[in-house]
Write an enzyme that holds these catalytic residues in place. Structure first.
Site, PDB file in Angstrom:
ATOM      1  N   HIS A 108       7.372 -21.878 -27.031  1.00  0.00           N
ATOM      2  CA  HIS A 108       8.326 -21.190 -27.174  1.00  0.00           C
ATOM      3  C   HIS A 108       6.900 -19.614 -27.837  1.00  0.00           C
ATOM      4  CE1 HIS A 108      11.954 -23.231 -27.096  1.00  0.00           C
ATOM      5  NE2 HIS A 108      11.262 -24.221 -27.330  1.00  0.00           N
ATOM      6  N   ASN A 156      18.117 -23.571 -27.520  1.00  0.00           N
ATOM      7  CA  ASN A 156      18.337 -23.831 -26.308  1.00  0.00           C
ATOM      8  C   ASN A 156      18.647 -22.942 -25.612  1.00  0.00           C
ATOM      9  OD1 ASN A 156      15.027 -24.479 -26.751  1.00  0.00           O
ATOM     10  ND2 ASN A 156      15.586 -26.536 -25.991  1.00  0.00           N
TER      11      ASN A 156
END
Ligand code: HEM
Length: 486
Positions: free
Chosen positions: A53, A126
């Site tokens: 990420h 997510n």
């Protein structure tokens, strides 16, 4: 009068364009503080990027309770309809490095920090309700297989599918990822999910397993593979640009927030393991219940300070909310704050974006690199007789019953558990056109795998999910591979 340029210690700078030299045309002098400080600071601008990420965008906003959930949780920030809590949200892609592209096929992070009056609550989710694996011990291997190969230095389809060919539990998330939602048009046009099962505990002690859903009010919009390739060529920062510009224009993105609630007693006999992160809870079993509204309405002033240095940790809970025994979640409870100590240092919680805003941190942790020591002269040990902060004696969440022996156990299987049925259900939910695109996307990726054995190991998973899914994908992969060999 214009502002005076100063050194880091505040002394006026005489010349910021010409470094000092020993005579005209002579060597540069080390006594030029402005030059030395400027070059030295520049060398230290970068910090380690997030190991996953790495690439992301953030914004501030608020969460507002719209529906009463007090029968299910005693969380203070959820205790009355109309109550607002400040939030910071960071969106991200997963596999790409900091300098990669926004419009790629990849899950998106949806990491939310609620600055509540009882401390910061981080919900690090997510844009997908499920994940590829269900045991944290697999995470580093899985991520290695998806990122750059150590020898070639680029992502290898062979590595990606080699790993997945040993990970049948990934099929549900793979089906999601190669479907239409795999490349969101922007961060505003996708849903968010807590993904894991968490625990809510009410004031009367009743406990529930809970899953979070953030449904975009902008509508879902996605890019197909061709549109995404074109966009990436034009604008690597398309998601960042879209989010930033929308908020600057006053077009504030919002999400309606729902939960699914399962009374804890129902977990043991549910037909599949309700803590298995590779599965969703069908809405027919546990319907969505509305909780509130999330609105993003302010851009960070400084991307590095507030987005790059943002630190979200799934173990930042507040009273009334706790973890479930989901093994993946348990692994994450360790991993994030550990990553922050490495990436940002032990005092990352004192950085403005990470510090509590609606309350203050009061404890006996002290010092370390970069400490601003907000506790001042207060005693640094406990217990003490100086009226220092004390424990509440009230657990944040409810206890979980455990049984059996220590040891390396696979996740507990329930009556209906297998790795494929929900991937099949997702496939059958898709329209014919969506199925066509899914097959084309998957065949394009699997078709680029060089090793026959990898392809042979992975295709049976699709057959196991749905006969039509398997048959069509196999034919499409064979057509690509035969054409390559011709
Ligand atoms: C055992 C499994 C996992 C491990 C060990 C893990 C570990 C990590 C680590 C070390 C980071 C970087 C943190 C930082 O440097 O600030 C990260 C970021 C992140 N992870 Fe995970 N992760 C796991 C699974 C997941 C799952 C299942 C989700 C979503 C449901 C998720 C969502 C995220 C998000 C959104 C970020 C970015 C947070 C931000 O914006 O700063 N991860 N993960």
């Amino acid at each position: 009068m214009s502002k005076i340029l100063t050194t880091e210690s505040g002394a006026p700078v005489a010349d910021n364009q010409n470094s000092a030299q020993a005579g005209l045309g002579g060597p540069v002098l080390i006594q030029d503080q402005q030059l030395i400080e400027k070059l030295a600071r520049f060398n230290r601008e970068r910090i380690p990027e997030r190991v996953v990420h790495a690439r992301g965008s953030g914004a501030y906003g608020y969460f507002e309770v719209t529906d009463d959930v007090t029968p299910y949780t005693r969380a203070d920030f959820l205790d009355s309809v109309g109550k607002r809590t400040d939030v910071f949200l960071r969106f991200s892609t997963v596999a790409g490095n900091l300098g990669s592209n926004d419009a790629v096929r990849d899950p998106r992070g949806f990491a939310l920090k609620f600055y509540t009056e009882e401390g910061n609550y981080d919900l690090v989710g997510n844009n997908t309700p499920v994940f590829f694996i269900k045991d944290p011990i697999k995470f580093p291997d899985f991520i290695h297989s998806q990122k750059r190969d150590p020898f070639t230095g680029f992502q290898e389809a062979d590595n990606v599918w080699d790993y997945w060919s040993y990970s049948p539990e990934s099929l549900h998330q793979i089906t999601w990822l190669f479907g239409d939602r795999g490349i969101p048009a922007s961060y505003r046009h996708m849903n968010g999910y807590g993904s894991h099962t968490y625990q809510w505990v009410a004031a009367d002690g009743a406990a529930y397993w809970v899953k979070y859903h953030f449904k975009t009010n902008q509508g879902i919009r996605s890019l197909d593979a061709g549109q995404a390739a074109e966009l990436v060529g034009q604008d690597a920062d398309s998601h960042q640009r879209d989010l930033h510009q929308a908020i600057e224009r006053g077009v504030f993105p919002s999400w309606t927030v729902y939960v699914q609630l399962m009374p804890v007693a129902e977990a043991a006999d549910y037909r599949f393991n309700p803590f298995d992160l590779t599965k969703v809870w069908p809405h027919a079993d546990y319907p969505l219940q509305k909780v509130g509204r999330l609105v993003l309405n302010r851009n960070p002033e400084n991307v590095f300070a507030e987005v790059e240095q943002a630190a979200f940790s799934p173990n930042n809970f507040v009273p009334g909310i706790g973890p479930s025994p989901d093994k993946m979640l348990q692994g994450r409870l360790f991993a994030y704050a550990d990553a922050h100590r490495y990436r940002l240092g032990v005092n990352h919680t004192q950085l403005a974006v990470n510090a509590p805003k609606a309350t203050t941190a009061q404890n006996y942790g002290r010092d370390g690199l970069g400490a601003v020591n907000p506790a001042g002269r207060a005693k640094n040990y406990e217990p003490n007789s100086y009226d220092g902060p004390r424990q509440t004696d009230r657990a944040l969440a409810a206890p979980t019953a455990v049984q059996g022996w220590t040891g390396a156990h696979a996740a507990e299987a329930h009556a209906k558990d297998d790795d494929f049925f929900q991937a099949g259900e997702l496939y059958r939910l898709m329209s014919a056109a969506e199925q066509d695109r899914l097959i084309a996307n998957l065949a394009g990726s699997i078709g680029s795998v060089g090793r026959d054995d990898v392809v042979e190991r992975v295709l049976p998973f699709f057959h196991a999910a749905d006969a039509d899914y398997g048959r069509r994908l196999q034919a499409a992969v064979e057509a690509i591979r035969n054409a390559d060999q011709a």
